[in-house]
Design a protein around this motif. Sequence first.
Motif, PDB file in Angstrom:
ATOM      1  N   UNK A  58       0.750  -1.307   0.193  1.00  0.00           N
ATOM      2  CA  UNK A  58      -0.036  -0.035   0.005  1.00  0.00           C
ATOM      3  C   UNK A  58       0.927   1.240   0.025  1.00  0.00           C
ATOM      4  N   UNK A  59       0.374   2.317  -0.686  1.00  0.00           N
ATOM      5  CA  UNK A  59       1.274   3.460  -0.882  1.00  0.00           C
ATOM      6  C   UNK A  59       0.799   4.313   0.184  1.00  0.00           C
ATOM      7  N   UNK A  60       1.847   5.222   0.566  1.00  0.00           N
ATOM      8  CA  UNK A  60       1.606   6.340   1.663  1.00  0.00           C
ATOM      9  C   UNK A  60       0.287   7.074   1.145  1.00  0.00           C
ATOM     10  N   UNK A  61       0.087   7.473   0.213  1.00  0.00           N
ATOM     11  CA  UNK A  61      -0.932   8.196  -0.314  1.00  0.00           C
ATOM     12  C   UNK A  61      -1.841   7.454  -1.626  1.00  0.00           C
ATOM     13  N   UNK A  62      -2.556   6.861  -1.431  1.00  0.00           N
ATOM     14  CA  UNK A  62      -3.455   6.237  -2.531  1.00  0.00           C
ATOM     15  C   UNK A  62      -3.847   7.625  -3.345  1.00  0.00           C
ATOM     16  N   UNK A  63      -4.450   8.550  -2.815  1.00  0.00           N
ATOM     17  CA  UNK A  63      -4.791   9.627  -3.616  1.00  0.00           C
ATOM     18  C   UNK A  63      -3.761  10.250  -4.636  1.00  0.00           C
ATOM     19  N   UNK A  64      -2.281  10.158  -3.720  1.00  0.00           N
ATOM     20  CA  UNK A  64      -1.374  10.704  -4.712  1.00  0.00           C
ATOM     21  C   UNK A  64      -0.976   9.523  -6.021  1.00  0.00           C
ATOM     22  N   UNK A  65      -1.184   8.481  -5.662  1.00  0.00           N
ATOM     23  CA  UNK A  65      -0.782   7.369  -6.760  1.00  0.00           C
ATOM     24  C   UNK A  65      -2.081   7.593  -7.800  1.00  0.00           C
ATOM     25  N   UNK A  66      -3.362   7.839  -7.548  1.00  0.00           N
ATOM     26  CA  UNK A  66      -4.435   7.991  -8.229  1.00  0.00           C
ATOM     27  C   UNK A  66      -4.313   9.275  -9.261  1.00  0.00           C
ATOM     28  N   UNK A  67      -3.713  10.250  -8.485  1.00  0.00           N
ATOM     29  CA  UNK A  67      -3.548  11.322  -9.232  1.00  0.00           C
ATOM     30  C   UNK A  67      -2.229  11.164 -10.450  1.00  0.00           C
ATOM     31  N   UNK A  68      -1.254  10.615  -9.901  1.00  0.00           N
ATOM     32  CA  UNK A  68      -0.408  10.284 -10.798  1.00  0.00           C
ATOM     33  C   UNK A  68      -0.702   9.479 -12.012  1.00  0.00           C
ATOM     34  N   UNK A  69      -1.602   8.390 -11.927  1.00  0.00           N
ATOM     35  CA  UNK A  69      -1.930   7.654 -12.984  1.00  0.00           C
ATOM     36  C   UNK A  69      -2.867   8.561 -13.644  1.00  0.00           C
ATOM     37  N   UNK A  70      -3.825   9.368 -13.220  1.00  0.00           N
ATOM     38  CA  UNK A  70      -4.672  10.179 -14.073  1.00  0.00           C
ATOM     39  C   UNK A  70      -3.956  11.310 -15.042  1.00  0.00           C
ATOM     40  N   UNK A  71      -2.934  11.810 -14.421  1.00  0.00           N
ATOM     41  CA  UNK A  71      -2.169  13.004 -15.032  1.00  0.00           C
ATOM     42  C   UNK A  71      -1.108  12.260 -16.035  1.00  0.00           C
ATOM     43  N   UNK A  72      -0.634  11.125 -15.858  1.00  0.00           N
ATOM     44  CA  UNK A  72       0.102  10.472 -16.669  1.00  0.00           C
ATOM     45  C   UNK A  72      -0.569   9.945 -17.830  1.00  0.00           C
ATOM     46  N   UNK A  73      -1.846   9.389 -17.549  1.00  0.00           N
ATOM     47  CA  UNK A  73      -2.590   8.996 -18.747  1.00  0.00           C
ATOM     48  C   UNK A  73      -2.872  10.182 -19.716  1.00  0.00           C
ATOM     49  N   UNK A  74      -3.413  11.360 -19.167  1.00  0.00           N
ATOM     50  CA  UNK A  74      -4.009  12.651 -19.791  1.00  0.00           C
ATOM     51  C   UNK A  74      -2.633  13.014 -20.682  1.00  0.00           C
ATOM     52  N   UNK A  75      -1.522  13.175 -20.125  1.00  0.00           N
ATOM     53  CA  UNK A  75      -0.618  13.581 -21.004  1.00  0.00           C
ATOM     54  C   UNK A  75      -0.011  12.643 -21.988  1.00  0.00           C
ATOM     55  N   UNK A  76      -0.285  11.347 -21.650  1.00  0.00           N
ATOM     56  CA  UNK A  76      -0.196  10.062 -22.642  1.00  0.00           C
ATOM     57  C   UNK A  76      -0.976  10.518 -23.900  1.00  0.00           C
ATOM     58  N   UNK A  77      -2.058  10.893 -23.740  1.00  0.00           N
ATOM     59  CA  UNK A  77      -3.165  11.022 -24.791  1.00  0.00           C
ATOM     60  C   UNK A  77      -2.747  12.105 -25.556  1.00  0.00           C
ATOM     61  N   UNK A  78      -2.385  13.227 -24.835  1.00  0.00           N
ATOM     62  CA  UNK A  78      -2.211  14.763 -25.620  1.00  0.00           C
ATOM     63  C   UNK A  78      -0.823  14.606 -26.072  1.00  0.00           C
ATOM     64  N   UNK A  79       0.312  14.166 -25.528  1.00  0.00           N
ATOM     65  CA  UNK A  79       1.588  14.395 -26.002  1.00  0.00           C
ATOM     66  C   UNK A  79       2.218  13.034 -26.198  1.00  0.00           C
ATOM     67  N   UNK A  80       1.879  11.964 -26.112  1.00  0.00           N
ATOM     68  CA  UNK A  80       2.256  10.699 -26.477  1.00  0.00           C
ATOM     69  C   UNK A  80       3.446  10.226 -25.556  1.00  0.00           C
TER      70      UNK A  80
END
Length: 117
Positions: A58-80
Amino acid sequence: MSTHILLVGDESPHIASHGRIPGILAALGAEHTWVPTDRVDPAGLAAADGVWLVPGSPYASEAGALTAVRVAISVCRRAGNGFTATSAWLRAPTRSSSSEDWSCPAATVRVRSGLSR
């Protein structure tokens, strides 16, 4: 300029892959920075060439891990930019059965489990 990968997770000497991942990235000519889950900064994630959600839940911050996933996927879609997750945490029923769209057609998204120990 070399590739810069952000390793999102709570670095621990007790997780074997945490000691191996930096060496693998160095062998590939990539730089890396560890980002603890309780210090995830969306702007910093968006500026990286790639994001890797590393094992160790378990991560120290589940919210932080989810934020990282969401941002990374958003950037992936936009910029590759790339996103990789080698954490079984992401595959937990509460996350994998949600209505969120986790797809990233612009680049490869890899989710693998069982690599952390």
